[in-house]
Write a protein that holds these residues in place. Structure first.
Motif, PDB file in Angstrom:
ATOM      1  N   UNK A 269       0.839  -1.234   0.120  1.00 32.23           N
ATOM      2  CA  UNK A 269       0.130  -0.047  -0.107  1.00 32.23           C
ATOM      3  C   UNK A 269       1.035   1.139   0.164  1.00 32.23           C
ATOM      4  N   UNK A 270       0.166   2.508  -0.641  1.00 37.14           N
ATOM      5  CA  UNK A 270       1.053   3.502  -0.503  1.00 37.14           C
ATOM      6  C   UNK A 270       0.464   4.603   0.399  1.00 37.14           C
ATOM      7  N   UNK A 271       1.528   5.421   1.077  1.00 39.12           N
ATOM      8  CA  UNK A 271       0.700   6.202   2.149  1.00 39.12           C
ATOM      9  C   UNK A 271       1.349   7.674   1.830  1.00 39.12           C
ATOM     10  N   UNK A 272       0.492   8.588   1.708  1.00 40.68           N
ATOM     11  CA  UNK A 272       0.937  10.081   1.388  1.00 40.68           C
ATOM     12  C   UNK A 272       0.475  10.845   2.695  1.00 40.68           C
ATOM     13  N   UNK A 273       1.372  11.883   2.918  1.00 41.36           N
ATOM     14  CA  UNK A 273       1.154  12.777   4.101  1.00 41.36           C
ATOM     15  C   UNK A 273       1.512  14.353   3.731  1.00 41.36           C
ATOM     16  N   UNK A 274       0.498  14.969   2.896  1.00 41.22           N
ATOM     17  CA  UNK A 274       0.740  16.168   2.480  1.00 41.22           C
ATOM     18  C   UNK A 274       0.386  17.112   3.461  1.00 41.22           C
ATOM     19  N   UNK A 275       0.670  18.462   3.402  1.00 38.42           N
ATOM     20  CA  UNK A 275       0.179  19.334   4.458  1.00 38.42           C
ATOM     21  C   UNK A 275      -0.105  20.753   3.767  1.00 38.42           C
ATOM     22  N   UNK A 276       1.011  21.457   3.021  1.00 36.56           N
ATOM     23  CA  UNK A 276       0.565  22.610   2.244  1.00 36.56           C
ATOM     24  C   UNK A 276      -0.750  22.475   1.158  1.00 36.56           C
ATOM     25  N   UNK A 277      -0.509  21.484   0.422  1.00 32.00           N
ATOM     26  CA  UNK A 277      -1.327  21.370  -0.568  1.00 32.00           C
ATOM     27  C   UNK A 277      -2.891  21.122  -0.199  1.00 32.00           C
ATOM     28  N   UNK A 278      -3.046  20.533   1.026  1.00 30.07           N
ATOM     29  CA  UNK A 278      -4.374  20.203   1.667  1.00 30.07           C
ATOM     30  C   UNK A 278      -4.937  21.597   2.056  1.00 30.07           C
ATOM     31  N   UNK A 279      -4.073  22.222   2.870  1.00 30.17           N
ATOM     32  CA  UNK A 279      -4.964  23.414   3.686  1.00 30.17           C
ATOM     33  C   UNK A 279      -4.480  24.898   3.119  1.00 30.17           C
ATOM     34  N   UNK A 280      -3.551  25.040   2.327  1.00 31.24           N
ATOM     35  CA  UNK A 280      -3.064  26.280   1.652  1.00 31.24           C
ATOM     36  C   UNK A 280      -4.160  27.037   1.301  1.00 31.24           C
ATOM     37  N   UNK A 281      -5.263  26.723   0.575  1.00 33.85           N
ATOM     38  CA  UNK A 281      -6.174  27.505  -0.061  1.00 33.85           C
ATOM     39  C   UNK A 281      -7.314  28.004   0.686  1.00 33.85           C
ATOM     40  N   UNK A 282      -7.582  27.466   1.962  1.00 33.96           N
ATOM     41  CA  UNK A 282      -8.609  27.810   2.808  1.00 33.96           C
ATOM     42  C   UNK A 282      -8.338  29.128   3.566  1.00 33.96           C
ATOM     43  N   UNK A 283      -7.163  29.499   3.802  1.00 31.05           N
ATOM     44  CA  UNK A 283      -6.886  30.391   4.675  1.00 31.05           C
ATOM     45  C   UNK A 283      -6.512  31.702   4.049  1.00 31.05           C
ATOM     46  N   UNK A 284      -6.991  33.162   4.532  1.00 33.01           N
ATOM     47  CA  UNK A 284      -6.688  34.418   3.964  1.00 33.01           C
ATOM     48  C   UNK A 284      -6.060  35.257   5.106  1.00 33.01           C
ATOM     49  N   UNK A 285      -5.137  36.196   5.001  1.00 35.52           N
ATOM     50  CA  UNK A 285      -4.426  37.065   5.839  1.00 35.52           C
ATOM     51  C   UNK A 285      -5.313  38.461   5.403  1.00 35.52           C
ATOM     52  N   UNK A 286      -5.747  39.124   6.373  1.00 37.63           N
ATOM     53  CA  UNK A 286      -6.311  40.474   6.063  1.00 37.63           C
ATOM     54  C   UNK A 286      -5.471  41.299   6.922  1.00 37.63           C
ATOM     55  N   UNK A 287      -5.038  42.802   6.197  1.00 38.77           N
ATOM     56  CA  UNK A 287      -4.423  43.764   6.967  1.00 38.77           C
ATOM     57  C   UNK A 287      -4.978  44.964   6.472  1.00 38.77           C
ATOM     58  N   UNK A 288      -5.367  45.904   7.459  1.00 40.94           N
ATOM     59  CA  UNK A 288      -5.968  47.238   6.966  1.00 40.94           C
ATOM     60  C   UNK A 288      -4.961  48.301   6.882  1.00 40.94           C
ATOM     61  N   UNK A 289      -4.901  48.912   5.726  1.00 40.65           N
ATOM     62  CA  UNK A 289      -3.980  49.949   5.222  1.00 40.65           C
ATOM     63  C   UNK A 289      -4.140  51.064   6.271  1.00 40.65           C
ATOM     64  N   UNK A 290      -3.084  51.504   7.020  1.00 42.43           N
ATOM     65  CA  UNK A 290      -3.014  52.495   8.020  1.00 42.43           C
ATOM     66  C   UNK A 290      -2.292  53.995   7.355  1.00 42.43           C
ATOM     67  N   UNK A 291      -1.516  53.626   6.411  1.00 51.40           N
ATOM     68  CA  UNK A 291      -0.842  54.676   5.893  1.00 51.40           C
ATOM     69  C   UNK A 291      -0.177  54.467   4.420  1.00 51.40           C
TER      70      UNK A 291
END
Length: 431
Positions: A269-291
């Protein structure tokens, strides 16, 4: 299916926050529904005879683990801290424990857990684990992580093997490792672990690697008279941040994998253990412009937050893609190139350089996609002692409910509110 997550739910939540608070926005928002759709697609594409584990180092947030749990066979930890956290959060799921430099106390913990397999990285680690297993009088399942050379295979900028690295054993150590396993029957060989490349975006090359792993494992199985059932082919499926459609072709890989298994698996049997490819697209980082300022002929937008929250751009060496969520102020600049920076007192606090924008003003939000993996958890969070970003986890648990988790602080500090699907929930700050 590409690495894509719709910005609409995130933008709606940020608009709500703007109304409710005078504080400039700095937040991570995770779309758990998008995560669930993606991991389900990954799982359903895998052929029979394959297992899917999640490498939690990519993003170990409790809601992320809960969302993935129904679709993965287990979770992989790379430290004793991760191992404890995963066992606490997902006690019913099998765990894998890998990484060089394991402490004896971590080996004891892993050996004592009910369903944990260790990836052994060296002869010295194998000897220490053998003494621990004998002392505990427990059977301990192990994989031997091997660093092999695969002729004709290219490389990536993050090589884990195929050349001198701290990871895995050299093939010349295998006879001694096999002898140690036979001397210590409490150690039960479950298989071999191979992971030579990360940031691998070439599906054909990955198929060649898997083919080589299976051939080598079968050769060793016959040569040493070994009894094992699984080959762990690791993860490392690459993401193209500038062009997500150019990321690793998971569907094409899984299609080709069927032929590789038919011709080379020989019952393994083959086992895979990805991380980045699984969860990368679900997250957003938001920053409000100060200046917004002009300096030596170049425009800079200074936003709340920075690389101490979102280290991905400098870690990957790229200008991160972004969207602008316009606020209520007239544009201060239009049709200009702008460098996006944070609040840190260092010129390295840059998320994207000289990027074209149609319009920008203080109070606008910069919204960075592909922030669901190796982002908050790899950042130098305590530098300059800025407050942590707000965190929200969006999930529509049913047709009648949308849920938003919000926390500030360490893992497992979660608040929860619910509302009808006609409006986003009012997030509550966990204490």
């Amino acid at each position: 299916m590409t690495l894509h997550c719709s910005p609409e739910p995130v933008e709606a939540l940020l608009a709500r926050w703007r109304i409710e608070s005078r504080e400039p926005i700095c937040a991570y928002v995770y779309d758990l529904d998008a995560l669930q759709r993606h991991v389900r697609w990954m799982r359903e594409a895998l052929p029979h005879g394959c297992e899917l584990y999640y490498a939690a180092k990519a993003n170990p947030e409790a809601p992320v683990l809960r969302t993935l749990a129904p679709w993965v066979d287990g979770f992989e930890a790379a430290s004793g801290g991760e191992l404890r956290w995963l066992h606490e959060q997902q006690p019913a799921h099998p765990l894998l424990f890998g990484g060089p430099g394991k402490l004896d106390s971590e080996l004891v913990l892993a050996a004592a857990l009910p369903d944990c397999t260790l990836h052994v990285e060296s002869l010295g680690e194998l000897a220490r684990l053998a003494a621990i297993a004998d002392g505990l009088d427990r059977n301990v399942p192990v994989f031997l992580r091997m660093n092999i050379a695969v002729p004709g295979i290219g490389d990536t900028r993050l090589m884990m093997g195929g050349k001198p690295t701290p990871f895995g054993m050299d093939e010349q150590d295998l006879p001694q490792a096999v002898a140690m396993l036979r001397e210590h029957p409490r150690l039960r060989l479950e298989g071999f672990h191979f992971h030579l490349m990360s940031h691998q975006r070439d599906a054909r090359m990955q198929l060649d690697l898997v083919r080589a792993y299976l051939d080598v494992a079968n050769r060793w199985k016959a040569a040493y008279g070994l009894d094992f059932a699984v080959v762990n082919a690791g993860g490392g499926f690459g993401v193209d941040y500038a062009d997500p459609s150019a990321s690793f072709d998971w569907l094409g890989f899984c299609t080709g994998l069927r032929g590789v298994l038919d011709r080379h698996a020989n019952g393994l049997r083959l086992r895979f253990e990805p991380g980045r490819y699984v969860s990368v697209a679900c997250g957003w980082y938001a920053m409000e412009v100060l200046d917004i300022k002009r300096n030596h002929g170049e425009w800079f937008a200074v936003a709340r937050g920075g690389t101490h929250h979102f280290r991905t751009p400098p870690a990957q060496g790229h200008d991160h893609p972004f969207r602008i969520l316009r606020g209520n102020h007239a544009p201060l600049i239009e049709h200009e190139r702008v460098t996006l920076v944070g609040q840190l007192c260092t010129p390295k606090d840059v998320l994207a350089r000289a990027q074209p924008v149609e319009a920008l003003a203080p109070g606008d939000c910069l919204l960075f996609p592909l922030a669901g993996a190796y982002a908050w958890n790899i950042s130098h969070q305590n530098f300059l002692m800025h407050p942590a970003p707000r965190m929200a986890f969006l999930q529509a648990e049913s047709m009648a409910e949308e849920v938003c988790y919000v926390r500030a602080g360490g893992p497992n500090q979660l608040g929860r509110t619910a509302a009808s699907p006609s409006s986003l929930p009012s997030p509550t700050q966990a204490t």
